[in-house]
Write a protein that holds these residues in place. Structure first.
Motif, PDB file in Angstrom:
ATOM      1  N   ILE A 129      67.362  41.757   7.392  1.00  0.00           N
ATOM      2  CA  ILE A 129      67.438  42.914   8.275  1.00  0.00           C
ATOM      3  C   ILE A 129      68.433  42.634   9.394  1.00  0.00           C
ATOM      4  CG2 ILE A 129      65.053  43.569   7.768  1.00  0.00           C
ATOM      5  CD1 ILE A 129      64.273  42.530  10.546  1.00  0.00           C
ATOM      6  N   GLN A 130      68.982  43.708   9.924  1.00  0.00           N
ATOM      7  CA  GLN A 130      69.926  43.611  11.037  1.00  0.00           C
ATOM      8  C   GLN A 130      69.294  44.236  12.277  1.00  0.00           C
ATOM      9  OE1 GLN A 130      73.516  45.566   9.796  1.00  0.00           O
ATOM     10  NE2 GLN A 130      73.841  44.205   8.037  1.00  0.00           N
ATOM     11  N   ILE A 131      69.339  43.500  13.389  1.00  0.00           N
ATOM     12  CA  ILE A 131      68.833  44.007  14.658  1.00  0.00           C
ATOM     13  C   ILE A 131      70.026  44.444  15.498  1.00  0.00           C
ATOM     14  CG2 ILE A 131      67.402  43.536  16.670  1.00  0.00           C
ATOM     15  CD1 ILE A 131      65.908  43.382  14.023  1.00  0.00           C
ATOM     16  N   HIS A 132      70.094  45.739  15.761  1.00  0.00           N
ATOM     17  CA  HIS A 132      71.219  46.311  16.508  1.00  0.00           C
ATOM     18  C   HIS A 132      70.807  46.637  17.949  1.00  0.00           C
ATOM     19  CE1 HIS A 132      74.078  47.084  13.102  1.00  0.00           C
ATOM     20  NE2 HIS A 132      72.952  46.893  12.424  1.00  0.00           N
ATOM     21  N   ASP A 133      71.832  46.746  18.798  1.00  0.00           N
ATOM     22  CA  ASP A 133      71.670  47.132  20.210  1.00  0.00           C
ATOM     23  C   ASP A 133      71.014  46.042  21.052  1.00  0.00           C
ATOM     24  OD1 ASP A 133      72.665  49.710  19.489  1.00  0.00           O
ATOM     25  OD2 ASP A 133      70.656  50.281  18.838  1.00  0.00           O
ATOM     26  N   LEU A 134      71.121  44.801  20.604  1.00  0.00           N
ATOM     27  CA  LEU A 134      70.639  43.678  21.407  1.00  0.00           C
ATOM     28  C   LEU A 134      71.698  43.285  22.434  1.00  0.00           C
ATOM     29  CD1 LEU A 134      68.899  41.013  19.118  1.00  0.00           C
ATOM     30  CD2 LEU A 134      68.000  41.923  21.256  1.00  0.00           C
ATOM     31  N   PRO A 135      71.335  43.142  23.707  1.00  0.00           N
ATOM     32  CA  PRO A 135      72.301  42.643  24.697  1.00  0.00           C
ATOM     33  C   PRO A 135      72.770  41.241  24.335  1.00  0.00           C
ATOM     34  CG  PRO A 135      70.388  43.626  25.772  1.00  0.00           C
ATOM     35  CD  PRO A 135      70.049  43.526  24.327  1.00  0.00           C
ATOM     36  N   THR A 136      73.952  40.894  24.789  1.00  0.00           N
ATOM     37  CA  THR A 136      74.560  39.611  24.432  1.00  0.00           C
ATOM     38  C   THR A 136      73.664  38.419  24.748  1.00  0.00           C
ATOM     39  OG1 THR A 136      76.739  40.558  24.870  1.00  0.00           O
ATOM     40  CG2 THR A 136      76.586  38.159  24.751  1.00  0.00           C
ATOM     41  N   GLY A 137      72.973  38.453  25.853  1.00  0.00           N
ATOM     42  CA  GLY A 137      72.140  37.328  26.256  1.00  0.00           C
ATOM     43  C   GLY A 137      70.895  37.118  25.414  1.00  0.00           C
ATOM     44  N   PHE A 138      70.645  38.008  24.461  1.00  0.00           N
ATOM     45  CA  PHE A 138      69.457  37.899  23.618  1.00  0.00           C
ATOM     46  C   PHE A 138      69.795  37.534  22.174  1.00  0.00           C
ATOM     47  CE2 PHE A 138      68.174  40.381  27.196  1.00  0.00           C
ATOM     48  CZ  PHE A 138      66.830  40.108  27.389  1.00  0.00           C
ATOM     49  N   MET A 139      71.038  37.200  21.917  1.00  0.00           N
ATOM     50  CA  MET A 139      71.481  36.894  20.561  1.00  0.00           C
ATOM     51  C   MET A 139      71.240  35.427  20.202  1.00  0.00           C
ATOM     52  SD  MET A 139      72.979  39.380  18.720  1.00  0.00           S
ATOM     53  CE  MET A 139      73.827  40.953  18.863  1.00  0.00           C
ATOM     54  N   PHE A 140      69.985  34.990  20.177  1.00  0.00           N
ATOM     55  CA  PHE A 140      69.718  33.624  19.767  1.00  0.00           C
ATOM     56  C   PHE A 140      68.422  33.571  18.961  1.00  0.00           C
ATOM     57  CE2 PHE A 140      68.399  34.262  24.143  1.00  0.00           C
ATOM     58  CZ  PHE A 140      67.087  33.823  24.163  1.00  0.00           C
ATOM     59  N   GLU A 141      68.178  32.429  18.309  1.00  0.00           N
ATOM     60  CA  GLU A 141      67.136  32.323  17.289  1.00  0.00           C
ATOM     61  C   GLU A 141      65.730  32.564  17.817  1.00  0.00           C
ATOM     62  OE1 GLU A 141      65.714  29.271  13.724  1.00  0.00           O
ATOM     63  OE2 GLU A 141      67.443  28.793  14.988  1.00  0.00           O
ATOM     64  N   ALA A 142      65.423  32.120  19.025  1.00  0.00           N
ATOM     65  CA  ALA A 142      64.075  32.298  19.563  1.00  0.00           C
ATOM     66  C   ALA A 142      63.708  33.781  19.630  1.00  0.00           C
ATOM     67  CB  ALA A 142      63.974  31.656  20.948  1.00  0.00           C
ATOM     68  N   VAL A 143      64.679  34.607  20.013  1.00  0.00           N
ATOM     69  CA  VAL A 143      64.449  36.056  20.032  1.00  0.00           C
ATOM     70  C   VAL A 143      64.306  36.582  18.614  1.00  0.00           C
ATOM     71  CG1 VAL A 143      65.440  38.286  20.669  1.00  0.00           C
ATOM     72  CG2 VAL A 143      65.655  36.340  22.220  1.00  0.00           C
ATOM     73  N   GLY A 144      65.130  36.041  17.708  1.00  0.00           N
ATOM     74  CA  GLY A 144      65.078  36.461  16.316  1.00  0.00           C
ATOM     75  C   GLY A 144      63.721  36.205  15.684  1.00  0.00           C
ATOM     76  N   LYS A 145      63.098  35.076  16.009  1.00  0.00           N
ATOM     77  CA  LYS A 145      61.774  34.767  15.458  1.00  0.00           C
ATOM     78  C   LYS A 145      60.737  35.778  15.931  1.00  0.00           C
ATOM     79  CE  LYS A 145      62.346  29.771  14.801  1.00  0.00           C
ATOM     80  NZ  LYS A 145      61.884  28.419  15.215  1.00  0.00           N
ATOM     81  N   GLN A 146      60.784  36.122  17.201  1.00  0.00           N
ATOM     82  CA  GLN A 146      59.813  37.081  17.729  1.00  0.00           C
ATOM     83  C   GLN A 146      60.018  38.465  17.119  1.00  0.00           C
ATOM     84  OE1 GLN A 146      59.032  36.748  22.096  1.00  0.00           O
ATOM     85  NE2 GLN A 146      60.570  35.124  22.032  1.00  0.00           N
ATOM     86  N   LEU A 147      61.261  38.891  17.030  1.00  0.00           N
ATOM     87  CA  LEU A 147      61.537  40.191  16.435  1.00  0.00           C
ATOM     88  C   LEU A 147      61.227  40.199  14.941  1.00  0.00           C
ATOM     89  CD1 LEU A 147      64.860  41.141  18.247  1.00  0.00           C
ATOM     90  CD2 LEU A 147      62.628  42.221  18.530  1.00  0.00           C
ATOM     91  N   GLY A 148      61.504  39.069  14.282  1.00  0.00           N
ATOM     92  CA  GLY A 148      61.194  38.972  12.861  1.00  0.00           C
ATOM     93  C   GLY A 148      59.711  39.113  12.583  1.00  0.00           C
TER      94      GLY A 148
END
Length: 288
Positions: A129-148
């Motif tokens: 899946i692709q997560i769009h409209d994320l601010p630049t400062g949130f583009m890292f794996e820890a955020v990806g795990k939570q959103l996933g």
């Protein structure tokens, strides 16, 4: 007469039910040690349409291209056994996907040792899946795990998607339960109290219902739609499908250069000597 009396007495002493239910342990070495389904996957297509088995077999074999071949058999209406002849072929199919035929998504899984194919639950799919409209400062794996774990069950973070200076989206792999509607977006609150909303797009998403969000059917077979319980705009739509990541029908221009490709010049004859000549020509032009 005495003989018959003896027989009746023996029958009276028999405990058939007790003997049948008594413990009976097989000796060592007689159980089947080899999983006959070790190189097999069981699957079903998420659709209410009839599947053209002949066309499906040809299509899936052409898409998968198993090096050692594949056998496909319908073991019960709508359920298929995919037999491979090498573990690498099976693993490649299992790790890829989601796969589909005639826009109907295929759910496949391995068959555990000792289990029968038709008893394997086929409710989960792995999706990129692709997560769009994320601010630049949130583009890292820890955020990806939570959103996933919100959109499904987090499996993998695509760190290769971070090589570009400008990133359009975050890419993560999740496991989805096909019995639940597709999630579309998520509102996120920063520590300072401000909020933003991210949207989700699903790669290689086949047909699904725009009325209830399930990928097991289309509106044509949706009870919610047939009962006219859907008023106003649809809550799901084709915008949930991520566009193809590569244009398969378009040849790549040789003039396009990837960031960090230091060998690009040498690939197309732009050697060090060529650069020296170009610099020399620039100086001549300046003197003029």
């Amino acid at each position: 007469m005495a003989r018959y009396q003896d027989i009746y007495a023996q029958l009276a002493d028999l405990d058939i039910e007790g003997e049948e239910n008594g413990e009976f342990v097989l000796e060592d070495g007689v159980e089947e040690e080899i999983n006959k389904y070790e190189l097999c996957l069981v699957g079903r297509f998420l659709t209410e349409k009839n599947i053209n088995n002949g066309a499906m077999k040809t299509k899936m074999a052409d898409v998968w291209k198993p090096a050692m071949g594949i056998s496909i058999k319908e073991i019960e209406m709508g359920f298929y056994l995919f037999q491979f002849y090498h573990r690498e072929d099976l693993q490649w199919v299992l790790n890829g996907g989601p796969w589909s035929f005639d826009n109907a998504i295929l759910v496949v899984d391995v068959i555990p040792s000792g289990e029968e194919p038709l008893k394997v639950p086929l409710w989960h799919l792995n999706f990129w899946i692709q997560i769009h409209d994320l601010p630049t400062g949130f583009m890292f794996e820890a955020v990806g795990k939570q959103l996933g774990n919100f959109f499904g069950e987090f499996l993998l973070y695509d760190d290769k998607n971070n090589t570009s200076i400008w990133r359009e989206c975050m890419r993560i792999k999740v496991c989805l339960d096909v019995r639940k509607p597709l999630k579309r977006k998520k509102k996120i609150t920063r520590k300072n109290g401000s909020e933003f909303v991210v949207s989700c797009k699903y790669e290689r998403l086949g047909e699904f219902c725009f009325s209830c969000g399930l990928i097991s059917h289309t509106e044509r077979f949706c009870r919610r739609y047939l009962d006219k319980r859907v008023d106003g705009p649809k809550e799901w739509g084709s915008w949930l499908r991520a566009p193809p990541r590569r244009g398969l029908s378009q040849a790549r221009s040789k003039w396009l250069r990837e960031e960090g490709d230091v060998d690009w010049e040498s690939k197309f004859g732009r050697s060090d000597d060529t650069r020296v000549l170009r610099k020399g020509w620039s100086k001549i032009q300046e003197m003029r």
